[in-house]
Design a protein around this motif. Structure first.
Motif, PDB file in Angstrom:
ATOM      1  N   TRP A 160       0.846  -1.201   0.000  1.00 35.76           N
ATOM      2  CA  TRP A 160       0.000   0.000   0.000  1.00 35.76           C
ATOM      3  C   TRP A 160       0.877   1.245   0.000  1.00 35.76           C
ATOM      4  CZ3 TRP A 160      -4.132   2.259  -1.269  1.00 35.76           C
ATOM      5  CH2 TRP A 160      -4.565   3.434  -0.643  1.00 35.76           C
ATOM      6  N   GLN A 161       0.627   2.139  -0.990  1.00 30.64           N
ATOM      7  CA  GLN A 161       1.366   3.384  -1.188  1.00 30.64           C
ATOM      8  C   GLN A 161       2.872   3.136  -1.380  1.00 30.64           C
ATOM      9  OE1 GLN A 161      -0.066   6.128  -1.822  1.00 30.64           O
ATOM     10  NE2 GLN A 161      -2.153   5.712  -1.142  1.00 30.64           N
ATOM     11  N   GLU A 162       3.188   1.990  -1.946  1.00 35.68           N
ATOM     12  CA  GLU A 162       4.591   1.691  -2.269  1.00 35.68           C
ATOM     13  C   GLU A 162       4.908   2.273  -3.639  1.00 35.68           C
ATOM     14  OE1 GLU A 162       7.612  -2.132  -2.948  1.00 35.68           O
ATOM     15  OE2 GLU A 162       5.535  -2.421  -2.287  1.00 35.68           O
ATOM     16  N   LYS A 163       6.002   3.018  -3.706  1.00 39.25           N
ATOM     17  CA  LYS A 163       6.356   3.716  -4.936  1.00 39.25           C
ATOM     18  C   LYS A 163       7.304   2.855  -5.769  1.00 39.25           C
ATOM     19  CE  LYS A 163       6.661   7.064  -7.894  1.00 39.25           C
ATOM     20  NZ  LYS A 163       5.528   7.363  -8.781  1.00 39.25           N
ATOM     21  N   LEU A 164       6.873   2.531  -6.998  1.00 36.83           N
ATOM     22  CA  LEU A 164       7.709   1.862  -7.994  1.00 36.83           C
ATOM     23  C   LEU A 164       7.829   2.804  -9.184  1.00 36.83           C
ATOM     24  CD1 LEU A 164       6.259  -1.785  -7.907  1.00 36.83           C
ATOM     25  CD2 LEU A 164       8.228  -0.884  -6.662  1.00 36.83           C
ATOM     26  N   PHE A 165       9.045   3.168  -9.529  1.00 38.42           N
ATOM     27  CA  PHE A 165       9.270   4.157 -10.577  1.00 38.42           C
ATOM     28  C   PHE A 165       9.184   3.509 -11.961  1.00 38.42           C
ATOM     29  CE2 PHE A 165      11.499   5.834  -6.866  1.00 38.42           C
ATOM     30  CZ  PHE A 165      10.972   7.110  -6.807  1.00 38.42           C
ATOM     31  N   SER A 166       8.676   4.307 -12.909  1.00 41.09           N
ATOM     32  CA  SER A 166       8.668   3.887 -14.303  1.00 41.09           C
ATOM     33  C   SER A 166       9.918   4.417 -15.013  1.00 41.09           C
ATOM     34  CB  SER A 166       7.406   4.407 -14.997  1.00 41.09           C
ATOM     35  OG  SER A 166       7.409   5.829 -15.013  1.00 41.09           O
ATOM     36  N   GLN A 167      10.143   3.942 -16.232  1.00 44.21           N
ATOM     37  CA  GLN A 167      11.280   4.417 -16.997  1.00 44.21           C
ATOM     38  C   GLN A 167      11.150   5.903 -17.317  1.00 44.21           C
ATOM     39  OE1 GLN A 167      14.007   2.589 -17.713  1.00 44.21           O
ATOM     40  NE2 GLN A 167      14.901   4.513 -18.478  1.00 44.21           N
ATOM     41  N   PHE A 168       9.903   6.359 -17.523  1.00 46.27           N
ATOM     42  CA  PHE A 168       9.673   7.777 -17.785  1.00 46.27           C
ATOM     43  C   PHE A 168      10.063   8.626 -16.583  1.00 46.27           C
ATOM     44  CE2 PHE A 168       6.861  11.462 -17.441  1.00 46.27           C
ATOM     45  CZ  PHE A 168       7.164  12.121 -18.623  1.00 46.27           C
ATOM     46  N   GLU A 169       9.692   8.175 -15.364  1.00 43.44           N
ATOM     47  CA  GLU A 169      10.030   8.932 -14.166  1.00 43.44           C
ATOM     48  C   GLU A 169      11.531   8.918 -13.904  1.00 43.44           C
ATOM     49  OE1 GLU A 169       6.237   8.727 -11.193  1.00 43.44           O
ATOM     50  OE2 GLU A 169       7.306   6.858 -11.498  1.00 43.44           O
ATOM     51  N   LEU A 171       8.859  16.958  -3.257  1.00 44.58           N
ATOM     52  CA  LEU A 171       8.619  15.559  -3.595  1.00 44.58           C
ATOM     53  C   LEU A 171       9.453  15.138  -4.803  1.00 44.58           C
ATOM     54  CD1 LEU A 171       6.943  13.026  -2.936  1.00 44.58           C
ATOM     55  CD2 LEU A 171       5.200  13.869  -4.537  1.00 44.58           C
ATOM     56  N   ASP A 172       9.644  16.047  -5.761  1.00 43.56           N
ATOM     57  CA  ASP A 172      10.472  15.724  -6.925  1.00 43.56           C
ATOM     58  C   ASP A 172      11.921  15.482  -6.518  1.00 43.56           C
ATOM     59  OD1 ASP A 172       8.188  16.094  -8.332  1.00 43.56           O
ATOM     60  OD2 ASP A 172       8.711  18.081  -9.113  1.00 43.56           O
ATOM     61  N   TRP A 173      12.447  16.313  -5.633  1.00 47.26           N
ATOM     62  CA  TRP A 173      13.823  16.122  -5.172  1.00 47.26           C
ATOM     63  C   TRP A 173      13.955  14.831  -4.371  1.00 47.26           C
ATOM     64  CZ3 TRP A 173      17.690  18.755  -7.163  1.00 47.26           C
ATOM     65  CH2 TRP A 173      17.441  20.006  -7.741  1.00 47.26           C
ATOM     66  N   GLN A 174      12.916  14.485  -3.613  1.00 50.32           N
ATOM     67  CA  GLN A 174      12.960  13.218  -2.874  1.00 50.32           C
ATOM     68  C   GLN A 174      12.988  12.031  -3.830  1.00 50.32           C
ATOM     69  OE1 GLN A 174       9.709  12.716  -0.126  1.00 50.32           O
ATOM     70  NE2 GLN A 174      10.118  10.544   0.166  1.00 50.32           N
ATOM     71  N   TYR A 175      12.169  12.093  -4.874  1.00 46.40           N
ATOM     72  CA  TYR A 175      12.189  11.015  -5.861  1.00 46.40           C
ATOM     73  C   TYR A 175      13.540  10.948  -6.572  1.00 46.40           C
ATOM     74  CZ  TYR A 175       7.153  10.231  -5.389  1.00 46.40           C
ATOM     75  OH  TYR A 175       5.900   9.904  -4.919  1.00 46.40           O
ATOM     76  N   ARG A 176      14.179  12.098  -6.815  1.00 48.22           N
ATOM     77  CA  ARG A 176      15.484  12.113  -7.476  1.00 48.22           C
ATOM     78  C   ARG A 176      16.534  11.389  -6.626  1.00 48.22           C
ATOM     79  NH1 ARG A 176      18.898  14.876 -10.988  1.00 48.22           N
ATOM     80  NH2 ARG A 176      20.955  15.386 -10.084  1.00 48.22           N
ATOM     81  N   GLU A 177      16.485  11.647  -5.319  1.00 54.94           N
ATOM     82  CA  GLU A 177      17.430  10.971  -4.436  1.00 54.94           C
ATOM     83  C   GLU A 177      17.188   9.469  -4.408  1.00 54.94           C
ATOM     84  OE1 GLU A 177      17.148  12.750  -0.639  1.00 54.94           O
ATOM     85  OE2 GLU A 177      17.872  14.743  -1.285  1.00 54.94           O
ATOM     86  N   GLY A 200      11.779  -2.409 -26.240  1.00 55.92           N
ATOM     87  CA  GLY A 200      12.904  -1.513 -26.445  1.00 55.92           C
ATOM     88  C   GLY A 200      12.543  -0.050 -26.429  1.00 55.92           C
ATOM     89  N   LYS A 201      11.253   0.284 -26.285  1.00 52.84           N
ATOM     90  CA  LYS A 201      10.834   1.682 -26.287  1.00 52.84           C
ATOM     91  C   LYS A 201       9.997   1.987 -25.042  1.00 52.84           C
ATOM     92  CE  LYS A 201      10.758   2.201 -31.322  1.00 52.84           C
ATOM     93  NZ  LYS A 201       9.931   2.577 -32.497  1.00 52.84           N
ATOM     94  N   LEU A 202      10.532   1.679 -23.891  1.00 49.35           N
ATOM     95  CA  LEU A 202       9.820   1.963 -22.654  1.00 49.35           C
ATOM     96  C   LEU A 202      10.016   3.417 -22.269  1.00 49.35           C
ATOM     97  CD1 LEU A 202      10.680  -1.233 -20.574  1.00 49.35           C
ATOM     98  CD2 LEU A 202       8.689  -0.808 -22.028  1.00 49.35           C
ATOM     99  N   GLY A 203       9.046   3.933 -21.491  1.00 53.84           N
ATOM    100  CA  GLY A 203       9.148   5.297 -21.001  1.00 53.84           C
ATOM    101  C   GLY A 203       8.331   6.294 -21.776  1.00 53.84           C
ATOM    102  N   LEU A 204       7.420   5.853 -22.649  1.00 57.34           N
ATOM    103  CA  LEU A 204       6.553   6.765 -23.394  1.00 57.34           C
ATOM    104  C   LEU A 204       5.213   6.868 -22.680  1.00 57.34           C
ATOM    105  CD1 LEU A 204       7.332   5.544 -27.041  1.00 57.34           C
ATOM    106  CD2 LEU A 204       8.363   7.443 -25.775  1.00 57.34           C
ATOM    107  N   ARG A 205       4.753   8.109 -22.461  1.00 60.41           N
ATOM    108  CA  ARG A 205       3.529   8.323 -21.684  1.00 60.41           C
ATOM    109  C   ARG A 205       2.296   7.767 -22.378  1.00 60.41           C
ATOM    110  NH1 ARG A 205       4.046  12.020 -17.438  1.00 60.41           N
ATOM    111  NH2 ARG A 205       1.916  11.367 -16.959  1.00 60.41           N
TER     112      ARG A 205
END
Length: 489
Positions: free
Chosen positions: A14-23, A37-43, A148-153
């Motif tokens: 629950w509320q576990e963050k899994l990043f995508s290739q786009f993120e 929140l963006d800087w936290q995700y960057r770290e 081979g083309k992951l990360g497209l919205r």
């Protein structure tokens, strides 16, 4: 698909963050980071890159505070039209987030002296426009782009939406797969790939000790609630005497349909048989308001919606006798512009012997005279043949003979009246039903069997009619034929 089958299984909390290739590509760029929140995700992404990269490939999540969660609520369509134009109400309601956690309880808890706020603030509108139940949302997404083309919205698809409101209700859409087949998503493109996925509940099963502890907490809660309700009712709750049945009816004369003239009203009264009684303040008769009819299909219907209340008691004197249920007699009359009234129909209704809701439509009839003079009199000056005693609809209460002859009494069928009855029964015999199973129950005790008691009255009436027909047939036979059959036996 690539030559090898591509399959991925991820366990998400629950509320576990899994990043995508786009993120990953977005937050690694410093210029794209604006909020804390963006800087936290960057770290977090930089730590994942140092640890060897993401473990998930196509499955990722958007939590409650992500930008996608806010945009998804604003972009949801109300209809299934491709070119939907949001209405004014949709645009205004889009700004009211049900997941707002920063409500000020001061306004809600304080006494509001003003019923109308003439100059409401924007915050006041957001907090008071709707019932604001806090909701936390989480989206489990799938990147269904080509290999081979992951990360497209444009290839991001919502696989599952999980919402938890302030009352503890968890909503999973779509539901867990279980025994059903896998869900399918067809990607629009040149190859039109078809993806299948399943959703399973991976939560650990509750241990028996914890389940028993939870059941104990529920029992304590229910007992406290029961004691609270018992305290509201009090100890002086009225109970009928032993051997007495209390019948309480909330009734409604719903409508009358199929009658000749307009502006109808209904006069009714209740007849109590022997061993039945009522309170001296109980009103056992009534008259509805005069109601104009409206055309519904082929019939002219008058909707009365007239409520009435009846309360009566049955006192058992003989344990072997079956009780006769009270009868509701009624007559339908019409009143025209010149204050001329006409009898439109007579009918009777035996009160239901089983508790619950009963919707009954009773047909009616009226007496007629032969010839055109009677019809002209009814049309021009009103009035028509009437019953002096309304109990003549069934068997008059004053009748003491063996046979009731209606020979020569001419009638015609008219319309019908619809009743809605809410029946309740109260007796100490119902409370002692479990203790009475080991002995023969009396007639009053058997009233607890609601499903069987409802047909007892009808069965007795059918038996009496069949017995009378058999006696009449026997009396009409010649005596020599009866003697011959008796000697043969």
């Amino acid at each position: 698909r690539p030559p090898e089958d591509e399959e991925e299984e991820v366990e998400v909390g629950w509320q576990e963050k899994l990043f995508s290739q786009f993120e990953v590509d977005l937050y690694l760029n410093e210029s794209a980071c604006q909020t804390p929140l963006d800087w936290q995700y960057r770290e977090e992404i930089q730590k994942l890159e140092k640890a060897g990269g993401r473990k998930n490939c196509r499955i990722f999540t958007y939590t409650d505070h992500d930008r996608f969660t806010n945009q998804e609520e604003l972009c949801q369509k109300v209809t299934d039209l491709d070119h939907e134009v949001p209405s004014y109400l949709v645009e205004r309601m889009a700004n009211v987030r049900r997941r707002r956690q920063d409500r000020r309880p001061v306004e809600a808890s304080s006494l509001k002296s003003k019923i109308i706020t003439w100059e409401p603030s924007e915050e006041f509108i957001k907090n008071n426009h709707v019932i604001n139940t806090p909701v936390q949302t989480m989206y489990i997404m799938g990147d269904l782009g080509p290999y081979g083309k992951l990360g497209l919205r444009e290839y991001e698809n919502v696989l599952c939406t999980i919402k938890v409101d302030g009352n503890g209700v968890i909503t999973v859409k779509p539901d867990f797969t279980g025994t059903k087949g896998a869900y399918r998503i067809e990607v629009e493109g040149e190859k039109r790939e078809v993806w299948e996925y399943t959703i399973e509940n991976a939560s650990a099963q509750v241990q028996p000790e914890e389940e028993e502890r939870e059941q104990r907490v529920f029992r304590d809660l229910y007992e406290r609630h029961r004691d609270y309700l018992r305290g509201l009712v009090g100890s002086d709750f009225e109970m009928p005497l032993p051997g007495t049945l209390r019948l309480f009816i909330n009734g409604e004369i719903v409508s009358a349909q199929g009658y000749e003239y307009d502006n109808l009203y209904v006069h009714f009264f209740l007849e109590l048989p022997n061993q039945w009684s009522s309170s001296p303040f109980q009103q056992l008769s009534g008259v509805t308001q005069t109601c104009a009819t409206k055309a519904v299909g082929w019939d002219n219907v008058a909707y009365f919606c007239y409520p009435f209340t009846l309360e009566m008691f049955y006192t058992q004197e003989d344990e072997d006798s079956l009780p006769q249920w009270p009868v509701l007699y009624f007559e339908v009359l019409s009143l025209d512009f010149w204050q001329r009234y006409r009898v439109e129909g007579y009918g009777s209704l035996v009160l239901p012997a089983s508790p619950g809701v009963h919707m009954l439509t009773i047909p009616t009839w009226r007496p007629v005279e032969l010839g055109t003079v009677a019809e002209m009199r009814r049309f021009f000056i009103g009035g028509s043949p009437e019953l002096e005693d309304l109990t003549y609809i069934r068997i008059p209460s004053t009748f003491k003979g063996k046979r009731l002859s209606r020979f020569g009494f001419r009638t015609e069928t008219t319309g019908s009246v619809t009743f809605r009855l809410y029946c309740m029964q109260q007796s100490k015999a119902f409370l002692e039903n479990s203790a009475l199973r080991q002995r023969t129950q009396s007639v009053l005790d058997r009233l607890g069997g609601f499903s069987q008691q409802s047909s007892v009255y009808n069965v007795l009436e059918a038996f009496q009619r069949a017995r009378r027909r058999m006696q009449e047939a026997r009396e009409s036979l010649p005596q020599d034929l009866i003697n011959t059959s008796a000697s043969a036996v």
